[in-house]
Design a protein around this motif. Structure first.
Motif, PDB file in Angstrom:
ATOM      1  N   THR A 248       0.864  -1.174   0.000  1.00 34.86           N
ATOM      2  CA  THR A 248       0.000   0.000   0.000  1.00 34.86           C
ATOM      3  C   THR A 248       0.902   1.226   0.000  1.00 34.86           C
ATOM      4  OG1 THR A 248      -1.797  -1.102   1.168  1.00 34.86           O
ATOM      5  CG2 THR A 248      -1.725   1.297   1.293  1.00 34.86           C
ATOM      6  N   LYS A 249       0.673   2.141  -0.940  1.00 41.70           N
ATOM      7  CA  LYS A 249       1.551   3.297  -1.095  1.00 41.70           C
ATOM      8  C   LYS A 249       0.732   4.582  -1.104  1.00 41.70           C
ATOM      9  CE  LYS A 249       4.446   0.459  -4.110  1.00 41.70           C
ATOM     10  NZ  LYS A 249       4.924   0.267  -5.498  1.00 41.70           N
ATOM     11  N   ALA A 250       1.381   5.659  -0.712  1.00 36.35           N
ATOM     12  CA  ALA A 250       0.821   6.999  -0.840  1.00 36.35           C
ATOM     13  C   ALA A 250       1.883   7.890  -1.443  1.00 36.35           C
ATOM     14  CB  ALA A 250       0.375   7.546   0.512  1.00 36.35           C
ATOM     15  N   LEU A 251       1.514   8.661  -2.459  1.00 36.34           N
ATOM     16  CA  LEU A 251       2.447   9.570  -3.115  1.00 36.34           C
ATOM     17  C   LEU A 251       1.799  10.936  -3.261  1.00 36.34           C
ATOM     18  CD1 LEU A 251       2.638   6.562  -4.739  1.00 36.34           C
ATOM     19  CD2 LEU A 251       4.649   7.706  -5.659  1.00 36.34           C
TER      20      LEU A 251
ATOM     21  N   VAL B 179       6.610  14.555  -4.510  1.00 33.69           N
ATOM     22  CA  VAL B 179       7.338  15.325  -3.500  1.00 33.69           C
ATOM     23  C   VAL B 179       7.460  14.573  -2.175  1.00 33.69           C
ATOM     24  CG1 VAL B 179       6.702  17.526  -4.534  1.00 33.69           C
ATOM     25  CG2 VAL B 179       5.234  16.535  -2.764  1.00 33.69           C
ATOM     26  N   ALA B 180       6.676  13.524  -1.989  1.00 33.08           N
ATOM     27  CA  ALA B 180       6.779  12.701  -0.778  1.00 33.08           C
ATOM     28  C   ALA B 180       6.053  11.388  -1.038  1.00 33.08           C
ATOM     29  CB  ALA B 180       6.182  13.413   0.434  1.00 33.08           C
ATOM     30  N   SER B 181       6.521  10.318  -0.390  1.00 33.63           N
ATOM     31  CA  SER B 181       5.868   9.024  -0.570  1.00 33.63           C
ATOM     32  C   SER B 181       6.078   8.163   0.667  1.00 33.63           C
ATOM     33  CB  SER B 181       6.418   8.302  -1.810  1.00 33.63           C
ATOM     34  OG  SER B 181       7.790   7.995  -1.647  1.00 33.63           O
TER      35      SER B 181
ATOM     36  N   THR C 184      -9.579  -5.005   7.320  1.00 31.38           N
ATOM     37  CA  THR C 184      -9.216  -4.013   8.337  1.00 31.38           C
ATOM     38  C   THR C 184      -7.754  -3.620   8.207  1.00 31.38           C
ATOM     39  OG1 THR C 184     -10.867  -4.942   9.849  1.00 31.38           O
ATOM     40  CG2 THR C 184      -9.140  -3.562  10.819  1.00 31.38           C
ATOM     41  N   ALA C 185      -6.881  -4.599   7.924  1.00 25.36           N
ATOM     42  CA  ALA C 185      -5.454  -4.301   7.747  1.00 25.36           C
ATOM     43  C   ALA C 185      -5.221  -3.420   6.520  1.00 25.36           C
ATOM     44  CB  ALA C 185      -4.660  -5.600   7.629  1.00 25.36           C
ATOM     45  N   ILE C 186      -6.015  -3.636   5.473  1.00 22.71           N
ATOM     46  CA  ILE C 186      -5.903  -2.783   4.285  1.00 22.71           C
ATOM     47  C   ILE C 186      -6.221  -1.335   4.648  1.00 22.71           C
ATOM     48  CG2 ILE C 186      -6.951  -2.264   2.041  1.00 22.71           C
ATOM     49  CD1 ILE C 186      -7.286  -5.298   1.646  1.00 22.71           C
ATOM     50  N   TRP C 187      -7.305  -1.130   5.369  1.00 24.04           N
ATOM     51  CA  TRP C 187      -7.687   0.222   5.770  1.00 24.04           C
ATOM     52  C   TRP C 187      -6.620   0.836   6.693  1.00 24.04           C
ATOM     53  CZ3 TRP C 187      -9.143   4.811   5.537  1.00 24.04           C
ATOM     54  CH2 TRP C 187      -9.559   5.571   6.623  1.00 24.04           C
ATOM     55  N   GLN C 188      -6.108   0.052   7.647  1.00 24.11           N
ATOM     56  CA  GLN C 188      -5.090   0.569   8.554  1.00 24.11           C
ATOM     57  C   GLN C 188      -3.806   0.928   7.802  1.00 24.11           C
ATOM     58  OE1 GLN C 188      -5.584   1.515  11.556  1.00 24.11           O
ATOM     59  NE2 GLN C 188      -7.668   0.703  11.680  1.00 24.11           N
ATOM     60  N   ALA C 189      -3.454   0.140   6.784  1.00 24.91           N
ATOM     61  CA  ALA C 189      -2.269   0.448   5.978  1.00 24.91           C
ATOM     62  C   ALA C 189      -2.448   1.773   5.242  1.00 24.91           C
ATOM     63  CB  ALA C 189      -2.000  -0.683   4.992  1.00 24.91           C
ATOM     64  N   VAL C 190      -3.656   2.008   4.725  1.00 23.19           N
ATOM     65  CA  VAL C 190      -3.933   3.281   4.041  1.00 23.19           C
ATOM     66  C   VAL C 190      -3.821   4.444   5.026  1.00 23.19           C
ATOM     67  CG1 VAL C 190      -5.746   4.621   2.899  1.00 23.19           C
ATOM     68  CG2 VAL C 190      -5.300   2.263   2.200  1.00 23.19           C
ATOM     69  N   ARG C 191      -4.358   4.277   6.208  1.00 26.17           N
ATOM     70  CA  ARG C 191      -4.234   5.327   7.236  1.00 26.17           C
ATOM     71  C   ARG C 191      -2.768   5.598   7.549  1.00 26.17           C
ATOM     72  NH1 ARG C 191      -7.240   4.344  12.530  1.00 26.17           N
ATOM     73  NH2 ARG C 191      -6.936   6.597  12.728  1.00 26.17           N
ATOM     74  N   THR C 192      -1.966   4.543   7.629  1.00 29.72           N
ATOM     75  CA  THR C 192      -0.551   4.692   7.974  1.00 29.72           C
ATOM     76  C   THR C 192       0.205   5.482   6.924  1.00 29.72           C
ATOM     77  OG1 THR C 192      -0.523   2.644   9.272  1.00 29.72           O
ATOM     78  CG2 THR C 192       1.596   3.435   8.435  1.00 29.72           C
ATOM     79  N   VAL C 193       0.017   5.132   5.649  1.00 28.85           N
ATOM     80  CA  VAL C 193       0.782   5.828   4.609  1.00 28.85           C
ATOM     81  C   VAL C 193       0.294   7.272   4.434  1.00 28.85           C
ATOM     82  CG1 VAL C 193       1.499   3.740   3.403  1.00 28.85           C
ATOM     83  CG2 VAL C 193      -0.663   4.849   2.743  1.00 28.85           C
TER      84      VAL C 193
ATOM     85  N   ALA D 228      -0.760   9.128   6.900  1.00 36.32           N
ATOM     86  CA  ALA D 228      -0.151   9.846   8.025  1.00 36.32           C
ATOM     87  C   ALA D 228       1.323  10.125   7.773  1.00 36.32           C
ATOM     88  CB  ALA D 228      -0.328   9.035   9.313  1.00 36.32           C
ATOM     89  N   ASP D 229       2.029   9.157   7.188  1.00 42.59           N
ATOM     90  CA  ASP D 229       3.457   9.341   6.916  1.00 42.59           C
ATOM     91  C   ASP D 229       3.700  10.496   5.944  1.00 42.59           C
ATOM     92  OD1 ASP D 229       4.020   7.274   8.591  1.00 42.59           O
ATOM     93  OD2 ASP D 229       4.536   5.823   7.031  1.00 42.59           O
ATOM     94  N   VAL D 230       2.874  10.571   4.888  1.00 45.69           N
ATOM     95  CA  VAL D 230       3.068  11.631   3.897  1.00 45.69           C
ATOM     96  C   VAL D 230       2.593  12.973   4.438  1.00 45.69           C
ATOM     97  CG1 VAL D 230       2.396  12.466   1.605  1.00 45.69           C
ATOM     98  CG2 VAL D 230       2.998  10.057   1.929  1.00 45.69           C
ATOM     99  N   VAL D 231       1.458  12.979   5.101  1.00 48.14           N
ATOM    100  CA  VAL D 231       0.939  14.236   5.654  1.00 48.14           C
ATOM    101  C   VAL D 231       1.904  14.830   6.674  1.00 48.14           C
ATOM    102  CG1 VAL D 231      -0.878  15.168   7.151  1.00 48.14           C
ATOM    103  CG2 VAL D 231      -1.492  13.789   5.162  1.00 48.14           C
ATOM    104  N   ALA D 232       2.621  13.982   7.410  1.00 50.00           N
ATOM    105  CA  ALA D 232       3.599  14.482   8.373  1.00 50.00           C
ATOM    106  C   ALA D 232       4.696  15.294   7.689  1.00 50.00           C
ATOM    107  CB  ALA D 232       4.222  13.305   9.134  1.00 50.00           C
ATOM    108  N   ARG D 233       4.917  15.022   6.399  1.00 52.08           N
ATOM    109  CA  ARG D 233       5.978  15.726   5.671  1.00 52.08           C
ATOM    110  C   ARG D 233       5.456  16.902   4.842  1.00 52.08           C
ATOM    111  NH1 ARG D 233       8.613  10.775   2.794  1.00 52.08           N
ATOM    112  NH2 ARG D 233       7.005   9.581   3.881  1.00 52.08           N
ATOM    113  N   VAL D 234       4.232  16.810   4.356  1.00 50.64           N
ATOM    114  CA  VAL D 234       3.750  17.857   3.440  1.00 50.64           C
ATOM    115  C   VAL D 234       2.614  18.686   4.027  1.00 50.64           C
ATOM    116  CG1 VAL D 234       4.432  16.478   1.447  1.00 50.64           C
ATOM    117  CG2 VAL D 234       2.062  16.386   2.253  1.00 50.64           C
TER     118      VAL D 234
END
Length: 490
Positions: free
Chosen positions: A16-19, A28-30, A50-59, A61-67
């Motif tokens: 699961t990725k977020a860019l 600019v962040a991923s 549930t793990a799929i949804w939690q993985a999406v929340r995690t990524v 949060a990781d990107v939003v923390a930077r941008v």
């Protein structure tokens, strides 16, 4: 104040990725999280919804923390044909997410085929009857989870592909999907652009469970407060199946080019001038939809491609697929070894869910490197089969193949691919093409430019002689023939 960024979620089978993309289409962040797959019985494949949804929340949060949280839009690209069923009162799934690779609905598909429904289903959906598609999986959940049919009849259940599941959670209750994902369910009439009551009767699935269907670049809803790191009100402005998103991300807007996404499986897709039915074992599908209308495509789905290399690695005691590919590169060919990775049956263009894999051509001179090479070559051979079927359906040659996905980083694979199809193979600089396509669709929905930024592009030109090409393809087709024949005998 908005920072002008579009955040694209690429929810795949293994990752699961977020860019975050800026206005020029640059990343600019991923962030990424790996995903576990369970195989509880032979032929079954599932994940925790549930793990799929939690993985999406995690990524996120990781990107939003930077941008920062104030994004212009969120876009979703998702693994397709995976189905989730959940209780609308609690938001909890009533069963694991049944993956696109899962074959548990094979008996139901065989019964539907034997009842003579195949022609009607294919004419309305463009899809042949196969356990890959969600309709029969959805019926399985309703039949095998205690109380599910009663809950469905009472209006308490919702069902959808991964995009719909994520939208529900992100928005706190919006239930919608786009045309590309709906077209893969085998419950959606791709000509009428509506859920089909007769298909629902055949598969024994109530349409009340299914989401509203909207164009791919729609404003599907807004992020709810507190459910993720997104600012409340952030619009979800695009949803699209990952293979479709990759085609859009490659900049393909007219027929003539094939896109191949080399992942766990491989999807080949090419735009068509209208809705056409395949005569060569392919699927007719909706590529995407916008305010300008619906774009149709032909697609070939290969069930096991990149996963074939990982599987061969497990047999050789090499846990890293990259190390398997490196071993394969130490020999010039497979020394006559053919690996047909029908590990969950054969997909396009053969569609035999009961086929099982084989390794043939073994000799005293066979080494682990030859086995590794055969696994890498199996990816290209399967893609060549689908590429040939596409040309047969279209009645004209295709100009080139555009490659993306994890395995597309392998130069040896792409050179062998170009040699087999006798066409150039192009690989763009940006590997995350599905996420880029979803972001471009969101930009379209926002009224922005949707031209993908140009970067460096690697081109692989055919080098193999015609005689060598024919010999290689003949050896492969003989291996496939043995697998299909064995299935018919058993």
């Amino acid at each position: 104040m908005s920072n002008g960024l579009i955040l694209a979620i690429d929810q795949g089978t293994t990752n699961t990725k977020a860019l975050a993309f800026d206005a020029e289409g640059q990343v600019v962040a991923s962030a990424a999280v790996s995903m576990a797959v369970s195989y509880p019985q032979p032929g079954w494949a599932e994940q925790s919804a549930t793990a799929i949804w939690q993985a999406v929340r995690t990524v996120i949060a990781d990107v939003v923390a930077r941008v920062g949280p104030d994004l212009d839009a969120l876009a979703i690209s998702n693994q397709r044909e995976t189905i989730v069923v959940w209780d609308s009162r609690t938001g909890e799934p009533i069963a694991p997410a049944i993956l696109w690779q899962c074959r548990r609905s094979a008996p139901a598909c065989a019964a539907i085929r034997a009842a003579g429904h195949g022609e009607l289903i294919e004419s309305r959906t463009g899809l042949g009857i196969d356990p890959l598609f969600p309709a029969a999986k959805l019926a399985w959940v309703l039949d095998n989870v205690s109380g599910a049919r009663d809950a469905a009849a009472a209006g308490h259940l919702r069902a959808g592909t991964i995009d719909a599941w994520l939208l529900w959670n992100l928005t706190g209750g919006e239930h919608a999907t786009d045309h590309s994902n709906a077209s893969r369910t085998q419950l959606f009439n791709t000509e009428a652009l509506a859920w089909d009551a007769e298909l629902a009767r055949i598969f024994d699935v109530p349409l009340s469970l299914m989401p509203r269907v909207r164009p791919s670049d729609s404003a599907f809803g807004a992020a709810a407060a507190g459910v993720s790191a997104l600012a409340a009100g952030t619009p979800i402005h695009a949803m699209i199946g990952d293979s479709h998103a990759a085609l859009f991300g490659h900049g393909v807007r007219e027929p003539g080019t094939v896109k191949a996404t080399y992942g766990t499986g491989t999807s080949l897709m090419t735009l068509t001038s209208g809705r056409i039915m395949s005569r060569s074992g392919l699927s007719s599908t909706i590529a995407w939809s916008t305010s300008a209308g619906v774009a149709y495509a032909l697609e070939g789905n290969i069930s096991v491609s990149g996963q074939a290399v990982a599987f061969m690695g497990s047999l050789l005691g090499i846990p890293d697929p990259a190390a398997v590919a490196a071993l394969a590169a130490t020999v010039p060919d497979s020394n006559g070894v053919t690996f047909v990775p029908a590990l969950v049956g054969l997909g396009a263009p053969y569609w035999d869910p009961d086929a099982r894999g084989s390794i043939s051509g073994l000799a005293l001179g066979t080494t682990p490197a030859h086995l590794a090479r055969a696994a890498v070559e199996a990816i290209a051979f399967q893609v060549a089969d689908v590429f040939s079927a596409m040309e047969a359906d279209l009645g004209q040659p295709l100009g080139r193949l555009s490659a993306d996905g994890g395995a597309a980083r392998n130069d040896m694979l792409l050179q062998f691919q170009a040699d087999l199809i006798d066409r150039p193979v192009l690989r763009g600089e940006l590997p995350e093409v599905s996420a880029a396509g979803a972001a471009l669709l969101a930009a379209s929905g926002l009224g922005r430019n949707t031209t993908r930024p140009k970067g460096r592009e690697d081109q692989f030109i055919p080098q193999m002689s015609q005689a060598a090409r024919q010999a290689a393809l003949s050896g492969w087709l003989a291996g496939v023939g043995r697998v299909l024949q064995r299935d018919q005998i058993t």
